[in-house]
Motif scaffolding. Structure first.
Motif, PDB file in Angstrom:
ATOM      1  N   ASP A  48      61.954  17.875  83.651  1.00 40.49           N
ATOM      2  CA  ASP A  48      62.027  19.093  84.306  1.00 40.49           C
ATOM      3  C   ASP A  48      61.343  20.245  83.362  1.00 40.49           C
ATOM      4  OD1 ASP A  48      63.631  18.953  82.029  1.00 40.49           O
ATOM      5  OD2 ASP A  48      65.311  19.598  82.797  1.00 40.49           O
ATOM      6  N   GLY A  49      60.410  19.764  82.515  1.00 41.70           N
ATOM      7  CA  GLY A  49      59.511  20.767  81.273  1.00 41.70           C
ATOM      8  C   GLY A  49      60.548  21.143  80.287  1.00 41.70           C
ATOM      9  N   ARG A  50      61.412  20.944  80.176  1.00 40.36           N
ATOM     10  CA  ARG A  50      62.129  21.461  78.996  1.00 40.36           C
ATOM     11  C   ARG A  50      62.077  20.473  77.838  1.00 40.36           C
ATOM     12  NH1 ARG A  50      68.232  22.121  80.399  1.00 40.36           N
ATOM     13  NH2 ARG A  50      67.895  20.261  81.526  1.00 40.36           N
ATOM     14  N   GLU A  51      62.042  20.990  76.642  1.00 38.15           N
ATOM     15  CA  GLU A  51      61.545  20.040  75.296  1.00 38.15           C
ATOM     16  C   GLU A  51      62.816  19.187  75.236  1.00 38.15           C
ATOM     17  OE1 GLU A  51      60.644  20.539  70.729  1.00 38.15           O
ATOM     18  OE2 GLU A  51      60.587  22.371  71.938  1.00 38.15           O
ATOM     19  N   HIS A  52      62.601  17.805  75.030  1.00 34.65           N
ATOM     20  CA  HIS A  52      63.551  16.803  74.791  1.00 34.65           C
ATOM     21  C   HIS A  52      63.727  16.892  73.262  1.00 34.65           C
ATOM     22  CE1 HIS A  52      65.818  13.189  74.952  1.00 34.65           C
ATOM     23  NE2 HIS A  52      65.069  12.606  73.918  1.00 34.65           N
ATOM     24  N   ARG A  53      65.034  17.096  72.916  1.00 34.40           N
ATOM     25  CA  ARG A  53      65.403  17.042  71.407  1.00 34.40           C
ATOM     26  C   ARG A  53      66.174  15.534  71.424  1.00 34.40           C
ATOM     27  NH1 ARG A  53      67.096  22.561  69.184  1.00 34.40           N
ATOM     28  NH2 ARG A  53      66.668  21.184  67.065  1.00 34.40           N
ATOM     29  N   GLU A  54      65.732  14.776  70.313  1.00 37.87           N
ATOM     30  CA  GLU A  54      66.426  13.566  69.943  1.00 37.87           C
ATOM     31  C   GLU A  54      67.992  13.819  69.317  1.00 37.87           C
ATOM     32  OE1 GLU A  54      63.429  10.277  68.439  1.00 37.87           O
ATOM     33  OE2 GLU A  54      63.247  12.238  67.158  1.00 37.87           O
ATOM     34  N   SER A  55      68.895  12.820  69.784  1.00 38.10           N
ATOM     35  CA  SER A  55      70.001  13.111  69.198  1.00 38.10           C
ATOM     36  C   SER A  55      70.224  12.252  68.179  1.00 38.10           C
ATOM     37  CB  SER A  55      70.831  12.283  70.236  1.00 38.10           C
ATOM     38  OG  SER A  55      70.699  11.023  70.286  1.00 38.10           O
ATOM     39  N   PRO A  56      71.287  12.662  67.149  1.00 37.95           N
ATOM     40  CA  PRO A  56      71.225  11.870  65.897  1.00 37.95           C
ATOM     41  C   PRO A  56      70.907  10.439  66.000  1.00 37.95           C
ATOM     42  CG  PRO A  56      72.821  13.748  66.020  1.00 37.95           C
ATOM     43  CD  PRO A  56      72.263  13.546  67.701  1.00 37.95           C
ATOM     44  N   GLU A  57      71.594   9.684  66.993  1.00 37.25           N
ATOM     45  CA  GLU A  57      71.664   8.324  67.217  1.00 37.25           C
ATOM     46  C   GLU A  57      70.148   7.970  67.525  1.00 37.25           C
ATOM     47  OE1 GLU A  57      73.949  10.402  68.514  1.00 37.25           O
ATOM     48  OE2 GLU A  57      75.592   9.643  67.799  1.00 37.25           O
ATOM     49  N   ILE A  59      67.644   9.160  66.655  1.00 35.15           N
ATOM     50  CA  ILE A  59      66.708   9.587  65.315  1.00 35.15           C
ATOM     51  C   ILE A  59      67.011   8.171  64.381  1.00 35.15           C
ATOM     52  CG2 ILE A  59      66.349  10.669  63.275  1.00 35.15           C
ATOM     53  CD1 ILE A  59      66.925  13.396  64.921  1.00 35.15           C
ATOM     54  N   LEU A  60      68.341   7.710  64.376  1.00 40.09           N
ATOM     55  CA  LEU A  60      68.675   6.817  63.512  1.00 40.09           C
ATOM     56  C   LEU A  60      67.924   5.451  63.924  1.00 40.09           C
ATOM     57  CD1 LEU A  60      70.530   6.013  61.229  1.00 40.09           C
ATOM     58  CD2 LEU A  60      72.124   5.780  62.640  1.00 40.09           C
ATOM     59  N   ASP A  61      68.157   5.378  65.377  1.00 39.78           N
ATOM     60  CA  ASP A  61      67.735   4.031  65.959  1.00 39.78           C
ATOM     61  C   ASP A  61      66.017   3.944  65.725  1.00 39.78           C
ATOM     62  OD1 ASP A  61      69.952   3.479  66.896  1.00 39.78           O
ATOM     63  OD2 ASP A  61      69.688   4.202  68.903  1.00 39.78           O
ATOM     64  N   ARG A  62      65.352   5.131  65.982  1.00 38.83           N
ATOM     65  CA  ARG A  62      63.780   4.907  65.745  1.00 38.83           C
ATOM     66  C   ARG A  62      63.690   4.853  64.349  1.00 38.83           C
ATOM     67  NH1 ARG A  62      61.446   9.466  63.945  1.00 38.83           N
ATOM     68  NH2 ARG A  62      62.718  10.802  64.739  1.00 38.83           N
ATOM     69  N   ARG A  63      64.165   5.455  63.378  1.00 36.92           N
ATOM     70  CA  ARG A  63      64.011   5.143  61.960  1.00 36.92           C
ATOM     71  C   ARG A  63      64.358   3.643  61.400  1.00 36.92           C
ATOM     72  NH1 ARG A  63      66.570   8.890  57.692  1.00 36.92           N
ATOM     73  NH2 ARG A  63      65.227   8.140  56.479  1.00 36.92           N
ATOM     74  N   TYR A  64      65.313   3.102  61.966  1.00 33.27           N
ATOM     75  CA  TYR A  64      65.902   1.611  61.699  1.00 33.27           C
ATOM     76  C   TYR A  64      64.720   0.941  62.196  1.00 33.27           C
ATOM     77  CZ  TYR A  64      68.411  -2.668  61.708  1.00 33.27           C
ATOM     78  OH  TYR A  64      68.728  -3.972  61.393  1.00 33.27           O
ATOM     79  N   ALA A  65      64.260   1.134  63.579  1.00 35.44           N
ATOM     80  CA  ALA A  65      63.224   0.213  64.313  1.00 35.44           C
ATOM     81  C   ALA A  65      61.838   0.375  63.308  1.00 35.44           C
ATOM     82  CB  ALA A  65      63.077   0.669  65.696  1.00 35.44           C
ATOM     83  N   SER A  66      61.533   1.372  62.889  1.00 29.61           N
ATOM     84  CA  SER A  66      60.417   1.654  62.182  1.00 29.61           C
ATOM     85  C   SER A  66      60.481   1.072  60.745  1.00 29.61           C
ATOM     86  CB  SER A  66      59.639   3.206  62.074  1.00 29.61           C
ATOM     87  OG  SER A  66      60.727   3.843  61.230  1.00 29.61           O
ATOM     88  N   ALA A  77      75.453   4.668  58.676  1.00 30.53           N
ATOM     89  CA  ALA A  77      75.009   5.936  59.218  1.00 30.53           C
ATOM     90  C   ALA A  77      75.664   5.951  60.683  1.00 30.53           C
ATOM     91  CB  ALA A  77      73.638   6.119  59.374  1.00 30.53           C
ATOM     92  N   ARG A  78      75.612   4.786  61.476  1.00 35.35           N
ATOM     93  CA  ARG A  78      76.406   4.887  62.759  1.00 35.35           C
ATOM     94  C   ARG A  78      77.718   5.073  62.828  1.00 35.35           C
ATOM     95  NH1 ARG A  78      74.494   5.011  67.774  1.00 35.35           N
ATOM     96  NH2 ARG A  78      72.451   4.065  67.981  1.00 35.35           N
ATOM     97  N   GLU A  79      78.421   4.459  61.715  1.00 35.78           N
ATOM     98  CA  GLU A  79      79.768   4.585  61.766  1.00 35.78           C
ATOM     99  C   GLU A  79      80.076   6.143  61.340  1.00 35.78           C
ATOM    100  OE1 GLU A  79      81.101   1.845  58.776  1.00 35.78           O
ATOM    101  OE2 GLU A  79      80.765   0.126  59.947  1.00 35.78           O
ATOM    102  N   ARG A  80      79.432   6.665  60.297  1.00 39.49           N
ATOM    103  CA  ARG A  80      79.670   8.101  60.247  1.00 39.49           C
ATOM    104  C   ARG A  80      79.478   9.010  61.308  1.00 39.49           C
ATOM    105  NH1 ARG A  80      77.177   9.372  54.244  1.00 39.49           N
ATOM    106  NH2 ARG A  80      78.538   7.845  53.041  1.00 39.49           N
ATOM    107  N   LEU A  81      78.363   8.675  62.103  1.00 36.11           N
ATOM    108  CA  LEU A  81      78.042   9.374  63.280  1.00 36.11           C
ATOM    109  C   LEU A  81      79.273   9.172  64.384  1.00 36.11           C
ATOM    110  CD1 LEU A  81      74.192   8.833  63.825  1.00 36.11           C
ATOM    111  CD2 LEU A  81      75.620  11.393  63.359  1.00 36.11           C
TER     112      LEU A  81
END
Length: 89
Positions: A48-57, A59-66, A77-81
């Motif tokens: 819809d043209g709006r900026e997509h903001r990553e959820s904390p989950e 971001i956490l998934d991306r950091r773990y995958a990288s 971190a998952r448990e805290r979230l």
């Protein structure tokens, strides 16, 4: 004789409109390429043209995958979230 040699005098119309036609055509191609590459790659914007903001989950998934964080840090971190996530009513 002048009409046969120089036409009917309408050649100036093509001289004015052909460059404009090419500018519009090139502009449409550039716009289409930009539009398609943004939507194909997901980009920063949703459908819809709006900026997509990553959820904390996300971001956490991306950091773990990288490989930025290890499994223990990820699990903690998952448990805290999950503990701080608002409960649906």
């Amino acid at each position: 004789m002048g009409t046969v040699m120089y036409g009917d005098g309408g050649g100036w119309v093509w001289m004015v409109f052909m460059p404009l036609l090419w500018i519009v055509l090139i502009g449409l191609v550039v716009w289409a390429v930009i539009r398609l590459t943004q939507s194909a790659s997901g980009g920063r914007y949703g459908g819809d043209g709006r900026e997509h903001r990553e959820s904390p989950e996300e971001i956490l998934d991306r950091r773990y995958a990288s490989g930025e964080i290890d499994t223990d840090a990820y699990t903690e971190a998952r448990e805290r979230l999950a503990a701080h996530r608002p409960r649906p009513r």
